[in-house]
Design an enzyme around this catalytic site. Structure first.
Site, PDB file in Angstrom:
ATOM      1  CE  LYS A  54     -11.196   1.084   1.553  1.00 57.03           C
ATOM      2  NZ  LYS A  54     -10.465   1.548   0.379  1.00 57.03           N
TER       3      LYS A  54
ATOM      4  CG  ASN B 253      -3.720   2.378  -3.839  1.00 57.33           C
ATOM      5  OD1 ASN B 253      -2.679   2.723  -4.394  1.00 57.33           O
ATOM      6  ND2 ASN B 253      -3.780   1.250  -3.192  1.00 57.33           N
ATOM      7  CB  THR B 254      -5.731   2.996  -8.873  1.00 56.59           C
ATOM      8  OG1 THR B 254      -6.102   1.839  -8.112  1.00 56.59           O
ATOM      9  CG2 THR B 254      -5.264   2.567 -10.255  1.00 56.59           C
TER      10      THR B 254
ATOM     11  N   GLY C  90     -12.404   5.605  -7.232  1.00 59.76           N
ATOM     12  CA  GLY C  90     -12.932   6.126  -8.493  1.00 59.76           C
ATOM     13  C   GLY C  90     -12.248   7.376  -8.999  1.00 59.76           C
TER      14      GLY C  90
ATOM     15  N   GLY D  89     -10.281   1.747  -8.666  1.00 62.80           N
ATOM     16  CA  GLY D  89      -9.248   1.683  -9.696  1.00 62.80           C
ATOM     17  C   GLY D  89      -9.709   2.093 -11.086  1.00 62.80           C
TER      18      GLY D  89
END
Lengths: 257, 66
Positions: A98, A207-208, A186, A159
């Site tokens: 990535k 992720n976040t 996002g 995030g």
């Protein structure tokens, strides 16, 4: 037939890719990864803390069978990203990366000039390159032209949880390139993930939104459902939007008429 | 001899190999990747490649990330 998708020589069923950062602890991360149903998980490459070489490694907590996707997060130049990708390949013994080349600390928006340059080098070295990029169709085309296996435009800053800020540009990117389009970054909640999939993304990476939810395991499950619902809605074909009503019940045969 | 290891100056045994350095540091070779002077050292070269005085060495591992 199973609804699968492919990047390079890899084929997956799950359309949710998840990160491994920001979790309160490794056991919670492990349960969230399982609940997400993800087949691909991102990891970062960092200097080993030589004073703590005996500590538990992240890898021990990633469920067996999940494909690792090393990132080049926090690299601010093409050269740093290329070096990090090479180290990631040596660690993972695979060719997926990535690719991130960051241009601004506050927004973490990509430096697309550096990104295209780094992608070109890594593709020539045999990497399967998944670049994190802006929601810009022209950049997406450049990334396809240099041989990237997919393109991963942001929904909003990393995030931020702001959701899909420019669905129209994402649609244009999907029309512009032939390689798979994944929405990366996002997403804040399950409806954001569903929207990305309804627009026609092949997958969503986050992720976040999971790791920092009050209940990461439950949110992972919600995101899995959101991605699946959005994918099915995309395949099913939504009705066009109309300004006025269209009755669902017959307008004739009413009593007293 | 002195080298720069993960950004810090450190004393390491004269003429040590990459494998020797990892052993000296108590690091499991399977868990890390090593770069010497900006070039990755593949695992098949750990036993043969020697570290020189003043070399810049990076030892990295996977951590959580998005």
């Amino acid at each position: 037939m199973a609804d699968t998708w492919s990047i390079g020589r890899y084929t997956f069923t799950s359309r949710l890719l998840v990160g491994t950062g920001k979790y309160p602890d490794f056991p919670t991360m492990q349960r969230a990864l399982v609940a997400s149903g993800a087949e691909v998980v991102t990891v970062a490459v960092r200097r080993l803390d030589l004073s703590k070489t005996g500590e538990a490694s992240l890898l021990e907590w990633i469920p067996k069978g999940m494909k690792l996707l090393p990132n080049t997060a926090a690299c601010f130049t093409a050269d740093e990203a290329i070096r990090t990708a090479r180290l990631g390949r040596e660690l993972e013994m695979g060719d997926l990366v990535k690719l991130e080349v960051i241009g601004d600390r506050r927004t973490l928006f990509p430096d697309v000039v550096g990104l295209v340059a780094a992608a070109e080098v890594l593709v020539k070295e045999g990497f399967t390159v998944l670049p994190y990029t802006n929601d810009d169709p022209v950049t997406a085309k450049r990334l396809e032209d240099v041989g990237c296996a997919a393109v991963m435009p942001l929904g909003a800053p990393i995030g931020s949880g702001l959701g899909i800020r420019n669905p129209y540009n994402l649609r244009i990117i999907m029309e512009t390139v032939k390689i798979p389009v994944l929405v990366d970054a996002g997403v804040g909640t399950a409806s954001d993930a569903a929207l990305a999939m309804e627009l026609g993304a092949v997958a969503v990476l986050m992720n976040t939104a999971i790791a920092e939810a009050k209940d990461p395991v439950l949110m992972a499950e919600a995101m899995r459902g959101g991605v699946e619902a959005g994918r099915k809605a995309h395949l099913a074909g939504r009705i066009p939007m109309k300004l006025h009503a269209s009755a669902s019940s017959p307008m004739t045969g009413l009593i007293g008429s | 001899m002195q080298v720069r290891l993960n950004g810090e100056l450190r004393e390491v045994p004269e003429g040590v190999t990459v494998a020797g350095l990892l052993g000296h540091l108590g690091v499991k070779a399977q868990r890390v990747a090593v770069e010497v002077n900006d070039a990755v050292v593949t695992k098949d070269r750990y036993e043969s490649q020697r570290i020189g005085s003043g070399d810049s060495i990076e030892i990295v591992a996977f951590v959580g990330g998005g």
